[in-house]
Structure formats: structure tokens, C-alpha cells
Design an enzyme around this catalytic site. Structure first.
Site, PDB file in Angstrom:
ATOM      1  N   ARG A 112     -11.584  34.347  48.467  1.00 43.15           N
ATOM      2  CA  ARG A 112     -11.174  34.119  49.851  1.00 43.15           C
ATOM      3  C   ARG A 112     -10.806  35.436  50.541  1.00 43.15           C
ATOM      4  O   ARG A 112     -11.125  35.640  51.711  1.00 43.15           O
ATOM      5  CB  ARG A 112     -10.019  33.116  49.915  1.00 43.15           C
ATOM      6  CG  ARG A 112      -9.799  32.568  51.309  1.00 43.15           C
ATOM      7  CD  ARG A 112      -8.635  31.596  51.378  1.00 43.15           C
ATOM      8  NE  ARG A 112      -8.880  30.273  50.862  1.00 43.15           N
ATOM      9  CZ  ARG A 112      -9.338  29.252  51.572  1.00 43.15           C
ATOM     10  NH1 ARG A 112      -9.669  29.408  52.839  1.00 43.15           N
ATOM     11  NH2 ARG A 112      -9.483  28.066  51.005  1.00 43.15           N
ATOM     12  N   HIS A 127     -11.517  24.371  54.401  1.00 41.36           N
ATOM     13  CA  HIS A 127     -10.139  23.969  54.664  1.00 41.36           C
ATOM     14  C   HIS A 127      -9.238  25.086  54.137  1.00 41.36           C
ATOM     15  O   HIS A 127      -9.662  25.870  53.288  1.00 41.36           O
ATOM     16  CB  HIS A 127      -9.862  22.651  53.918  1.00 41.36           C
ATOM     17  CG  HIS A 127      -8.589  21.991  54.300  1.00 41.36           C
ATOM     18  ND1 HIS A 127      -7.388  22.352  53.757  1.00 41.36           N
ATOM     19  CD2 HIS A 127      -8.331  20.992  55.177  1.00 41.36           C
ATOM     20  CE1 HIS A 127      -6.430  21.606  54.267  1.00 41.36           C
ATOM     21  NE2 HIS A 127      -6.978  20.768  55.142  1.00 41.36           N
ATOM     22  N   TYR A 128      -8.017  25.159  54.619  1.00 39.53           N
ATOM     23  CA  TYR A 128      -7.126  26.219  54.142  1.00 39.53           C
ATOM     24  C   TYR A 128      -6.655  26.006  52.702  1.00 39.53           C
ATOM     25  O   TYR A 128      -6.170  26.929  52.064  1.00 39.53           O
ATOM     26  CB  TYR A 128      -5.918  26.395  55.070  1.00 39.53           C
ATOM     27  CG  TYR A 128      -4.977  25.208  55.101  1.00 39.53           C
ATOM     28  CD1 TYR A 128      -3.969  25.063  54.159  1.00 39.53           C
ATOM     29  CD2 TYR A 128      -5.108  24.227  56.090  1.00 39.53           C
ATOM     30  CE1 TYR A 128      -3.114  23.973  54.185  1.00 39.53           C
ATOM     31  CE2 TYR A 128      -4.259  23.133  56.124  1.00 39.53           C
ATOM     32  CZ  TYR A 128      -3.256  23.015  55.167  1.00 39.53           C
ATOM     33  OH  TYR A 128      -2.425  21.935  55.200  1.00 39.53           O
ATOM     34  N   ARG A 129      -6.830  24.812  52.178  1.00 45.00           N
ATOM     35  CA  ARG A 129      -6.402  24.541  50.802  1.00 45.00           C
ATOM     36  C   ARG A 129      -7.429  25.050  49.797  1.00 45.00           C
ATOM     37  O   ARG A 129      -8.600  25.210  50.109  1.00 45.00           O
ATOM     38  CB  ARG A 129      -6.188  23.049  50.590  1.00 45.00           C
ATOM     39  CG  ARG A 129      -4.992  22.533  51.341  1.00 45.00           C
ATOM     40  CD  ARG A 129      -4.683  21.107  50.976  1.00 45.00           C
ATOM     41  NE  ARG A 129      -3.472  20.690  51.672  1.00 45.00           N
ATOM     42  CZ  ARG A 129      -3.296  19.502  52.210  1.00 45.00           C
ATOM     43  NH1 ARG A 129      -4.246  18.586  52.128  1.00 45.00           N
ATOM     44  NH2 ARG A 129      -2.165  19.209  52.814  1.00 45.00           N
TER      45      ARG A 129
END
Length: 187
Positions: A112, A127-129
Site C-alpha cells: 500500500r 477500501h481503506y481496510r
């Protein structure tokens, strides 16, 4: 085929671990259904980088990426980071909408970091997860270390193979650590 419960798995190979000085040299994606059945393999892309950058890799990366043939593929590639990003997004759009899937893989925070720096549009597709298999591995090492003997990983440090290792590792943890029964493919 599109389902917002599908999971996007990604792996990057880089010239090193520091986004400020190192670069992405290979990327691959796999989409699974929620039960970890592989639906599709995305493009496996050797990202073109200058020889001077490859020559500046540390000893471990130089040995690993030369032995795997990745350095040769990178030098022969004409696919830029931007092109690799767009090819991957076009593939992912077929299976899951933007912002729906967590980023799935092993030690995925590292990937990331590089995506934020060099492929921000792709980073924003997730998604941020995170669904990080290495988190489960750390728990197994501490709580049930005997289970580690059953984890089989090829560790080729090639993006597509590493994703398959991660998926299989999560399936193993699901069965032996979380103790859920094997889930059969509904297809």
C-alpha cells in the site's frame, strides 16, 4: 461476475523496501470470491525501470530478482507504472466496484505504501481496510506455533505466485486456526 463481496489480492515486487528511493518492478492481482475461490487472475506485469535503478538494488534483491528472471523481464518491458496501474484497474472493474474490497495479501501495508506513492489511482480503488494474512501468521506464531509446520509456501518472490501462497495460507489458517470447515465452491 461482479460482486462487491469479492476480494482483491495484490502483490508487488520492488527494488527494495523504501518508497522514497525504491520502485515497483512487478505487480499481479487475483480476485477471489468471499470463500477464497479464485475467480480470475489479473495481468502479471513487469514494470519497466531503468537499469541504473536495478543496479542499485541491495544484495538480497539483486540475487533474488536475477535468479527469478524478473530483472531481465523488467529490462525488456515497455510497460510504465502508469500503464500497469491502468491495466490493473481495468481488470478489477470487471469484478468489484471501487472502494469495496479491502487490500488482500501478505504484509500488505508495504504494498500500500508503494501504491500510494507510485500508483495513487490504484491505491484509491481499494477500501481503506486490509485483509493481511501476516496478521494471522503473527497470532499463530504466538498462540499455536505448532500449526506453522502445516503452512506450505513456495516463496518465489514473483507476484502471482506470492498471491497464491497468501490465499492458500489463509485457507490453511481458516481450517486449522480459526477452525472453520472447508468451504466448497458453489459454482
Amino acid at each position: 461476475m461482479k460482486n462487491n463481496q469479492n476480494l482483491i489480492w495484490i502483490d508487488l515486487e520492488m527494488t527494495g523496501l523504501e518508497p522514497e528511493q525504491d520502485r515497483i518492478i512487478e505487480m499481479a492481482t487475483i480476485v477471489t470470491d468471499p470463500q477464497l475461490n479464485i475467480l480470475a487472475e489479473g495481468p502479471v506485469i513487469a514494470v519497466s525501470q531503468p537499469k541504473i535503478l536495478l543496479d542499485s538494488m541491495d544484495a538480497w534483491n539483486t540475487k533474488q530478482h536475477n535468479q527469478s528472471g524478473l530483472v531481465k523481464r523488467v529490462l525488456e518491458s515497455n510497460v510504465s507504472e502508469s500503464q500497469a496501474e491502468q491495466l490493473t484497474i481495468e481488470f478489477l472493474k470487471q469484478y468489484v466496484d471501487k472502494g469495496k474490497s479491502p487490500m488482500c495479501g501478505n504484509s500488505i501495508c508495504q504494498d500500500r505504501r508503494f501504491l500510494y506513492k507510485y500508483m495513487p489511482e490504484l491505491a484509491a480503488y481499494f477500501h481503506y481496510r486490509n485483509l493481511d494474512v501476516s496478521s494471522l501468521k503473527e497470532l499463530v506464531l504466538r498462540w499455536r506455533p505448532e500449526l506453522m509446520n502445516g503452512v506450505v509456501k513456495e516463496s518465489k518472490h514473483l507476484a502471482l505466485d506470492d498471491i497464491k501462497d497468501s490465499i492458500n495460507e489463509l485457507i490453511y489458517y481458516r481450517q486449522h486456526f480459526i477452525n472453520l470447515p472447508e468451504v466448497k465452491n458453489d459454482k
